[in-house]
Write a protein that holds these residues in place. Sequence first.
Motif, short mmCIF file in Angstrom:
data_model
loop_
_atom_site.label_atom_id
_atom_site.label_comp_id
_atom_site.label_asym_id
_atom_site.label_seq_id
_atom_site.Cartn_x
_atom_site.Cartn_y
_atom_site.Cartn_z
N CYS A 46 43.95 28.91 32.82
CA CYS A 46 43.92 30.04 31.65
C CYS A 46 43.40 30.99 32.13
N LEU A 47 43.87 32.46 31.71
CA LEU A 47 43.49 33.43 32.08
C LEU A 47 42.90 34.32 30.89
N PRO A 48 41.79 34.83 30.86
CA PRO A 48 41.13 35.71 29.83
C PRO A 48 41.79 36.98 29.50
N ASP A 49 42.18 37.21 28.16
CA ASP A 49 42.61 38.12 27.63
C ASP A 49 41.98 39.23 26.87
N ARG A 50 41.38 40.35 27.02
CA ARG A 50 40.50 41.23 26.33
C ARG A 50 41.23 41.71 25.27
N ASN A 51 42.65 41.84 25.18
CA ASN A 51 43.27 42.33 24.07
C ASN A 51 43.21 41.21 22.97
N SER A 52 43.53 40.10 23.07
CA SER A 52 43.81 38.98 21.93
C SER A 52 42.58 38.12 21.90
N HIS A 53 41.55 38.20 22.83
CA HIS A 53 40.53 37.61 22.76
C HIS A 53 40.91 35.78 22.91
N ASP A 54 41.94 35.71 23.43
CA ASP A 54 42.48 34.28 23.59
C ASP A 54 42.43 34.07 25.07
N ASN A 55 42.33 32.51 25.49
CA ASN A 55 42.82 32.51 26.92
C ASN A 55 44.50 32.31 27.03
N ILE A 56 45.17 33.04 27.81
CA ILE A 56 46.53 32.67 28.01
C ILE A 56 46.78 31.57 29.04
N CYS A 57 47.28 30.50 28.61
CA CYS A 57 47.30 29.44 29.48
C CYS A 57 48.73 28.95 30.00
N LYS A 58 48.83 28.23 31.08
CA LYS A 58 50.10 27.63 31.59
C LYS A 58 49.57 26.17 32.13
N PRO A 59 50.38 25.43 31.81
CA PRO A 59 49.82 23.85 32.09
C PRO A 59 50.19 23.43 33.55
N LYS A 60 51.21 24.02 34.05
CA LYS A 60 51.12 23.63 35.69
C LYS A 60 51.34 24.74 36.49
N VAL A 61 50.41 25.11 37.21
CA VAL A 61 50.08 26.33 38.00
C VAL A 61 49.87 25.82 39.50
N GLU A 62 50.99 26.22 40.27
CA GLU A 62 50.68 25.49 41.71
C GLU A 62 49.67 26.55 42.66
N VAL A 63 48.59 25.99 43.28
CA VAL A 63 47.51 26.62 43.85
C VAL A 63 47.53 26.17 45.03
N GLU A 64 46.58 26.84 46.08
CA GLU A 64 45.93 26.44 47.21
C GLU A 64 44.52 25.53 46.90
N VAL A 65 44.27 24.63 47.46
CA VAL A 65 43.11 24.09 47.42
C VAL A 65 42.49 24.01 48.95
N SER A 66 41.21 24.14 49.28
CA SER A 66 40.79 24.14 50.62
C SER A 66 40.80 22.68 51.11
N ASP A 67 41.17 22.73 52.38
CA ASP A 67 40.91 21.14 53.06
C ASP A 67 40.48 21.56 54.47
N LEU A 68 39.13 22.00 54.64
CA LEU A 68 38.58 22.66 55.77
C LEU A 68 38.18 21.62 56.62
N PRO A 69 38.28 21.81 58.17
CA PRO A 69 38.05 21.01 59.17
C PRO A 69 36.34 21.06 59.51
N TYR A 70 35.73 21.75 58.70
CA TYR A 70 34.43 21.98 59.01
C TYR A 70 33.49 22.16 57.85
N GLU A 71 32.16 21.99 57.71
CA GLU A 71 31.44 22.17 56.47
C GLU A 71 31.03 23.50 56.50
N PHE A 72 31.62 24.09 55.18
CA PHE A 72 31.52 25.58 54.96
C PHE A 72 30.11 25.92 55.12
N PRO A 73 29.67 26.90 56.05
CA PRO A 73 28.18 27.12 56.54
C PRO A 73 27.19 28.06 55.48
N VAL A 74 28.08 28.79 54.43
CA VAL A 74 27.21 29.72 53.65
C VAL A 74 27.90 29.68 52.22
#
Length: 437
Positions: free
Chosen positions: A139-167
């Motif tokens: 869901c994306l916030p829209d300052r015009n309509s004061h609604d969240n504009i949503c899409k049910p299935k958005v493909e994204v990248e999810v982290s899968d790191l070979p180390y513990e993130f240090p910071v």
Amino acid sequence: MAILNLPHWGLVTTTILSCLASPALLAPVESDTERRGSQPVRIPMGQSFHGPTFNLTYGNPPQTMVMLDDWTWHSTWFYTPNCKGNYSVPNCVLPGQNFFDYKKSSTFHQTSDAVQTFSGTDYAPGLPFTVNFGTDKMCLPDRNSHDNICKPKVEVEVSDLPYEFPVVEDIGGIFGYAPVLNGFNATFLPAPYQFMQAGAFSKEVGWHMCTALKNKKSCDNQDYLTILGGTETSVYRAQSMQEHPIVVTPCINAGNLNLSPARDNYWSASWTGLWIGGKSVALSAPSTGQPPVPDASCNTINPVAIFDEGKFGDGAPIPLAAFPSIVNATGAVKINGSAVILNQGKQGLYSVSCNKINSLPNLTYELSGKQNITVTPDMYIDKVAMPGTCLLNARAWDRTKNGAQTFFGTTVIEKTYLKFDYEKRTVGVAPLNNNLF
């Protein structure tokens, strides 16, 4: 820009709680709406260590994510509790880090798309940056309509790191915008493009920043305004807009952009001229007897200006051979120290006399042989990084190492309106109206 090795571990923001609570970043929401049509979505953005940020939600129930707005990233990426082959919040997520916990979403599905690895990013300098892919409700916030504009299935990248993130980073993800080329699969489709495909808004994105303006009203009192599906027509003249076809060439990967898979889909334009004051500066590759990059054919093309509003795009790009020219033209003096919020590179820091800024020369950048962007001294002299010191915010571009591409960031375009067109694959450029300054 997310492709850089920078030693900034000790300097990142250690908490994002204030970002999450900020009313400026969270637009008032009356409802979640899935809609079709041409109504633009207006998203004001604040500033962070890495660049412009805003909040969106992902998952079901929705999780609030602090996102870096990044024109060069080709998808949407979320920090997750995956590291060293395991899922573990206590081991993979430091306290205070914003992240997406996919196990708490009833609608998250991991896809079978191939893992992608980046050899160096601004978020994990010198470390491999590995991602898997999944889908969920965004869901994306829209300052015009004061609604969240949503899409049910958005493909994204999810982290899968070979180390513990240090910071702890001051962002929980990256909201990419890179252009989409023929033959690209879902892993190269930015979230805005996926919303556009679904008919939520038209296939153009408008952007301007307000930090150099006399007030921030046109950015809804924030530092930046991005409009998905339109432009802010009140801040520029339509007849001043020039459109530049993006440059797609393997020469973008012929320098030190070590990506797997390699890619050349950037919002870009051909960089055809540079003047310091009235003096022309050569942009051609240096004559060293050796090809600047492995592919010698890349020596003969015009350099490629890649538009990047993030930290990596900071600084006015100057060919390395011409850097002494801007030092001499400004009377700059080399000083000791470091200012990592400036992308000064290996040339180091230079200071100028603060009381002579108005007498310094303009820089003029020519795009596609048909349009100039003027950079005034107040744009390329920084007064913030070292309080009490005026710094030359110019970045030496070494074509021998970096290849044909360089980056045009906010130092160059803070007084410019940009329009990215996914359908025509062009970048529109127009000066902001003079009455805004």
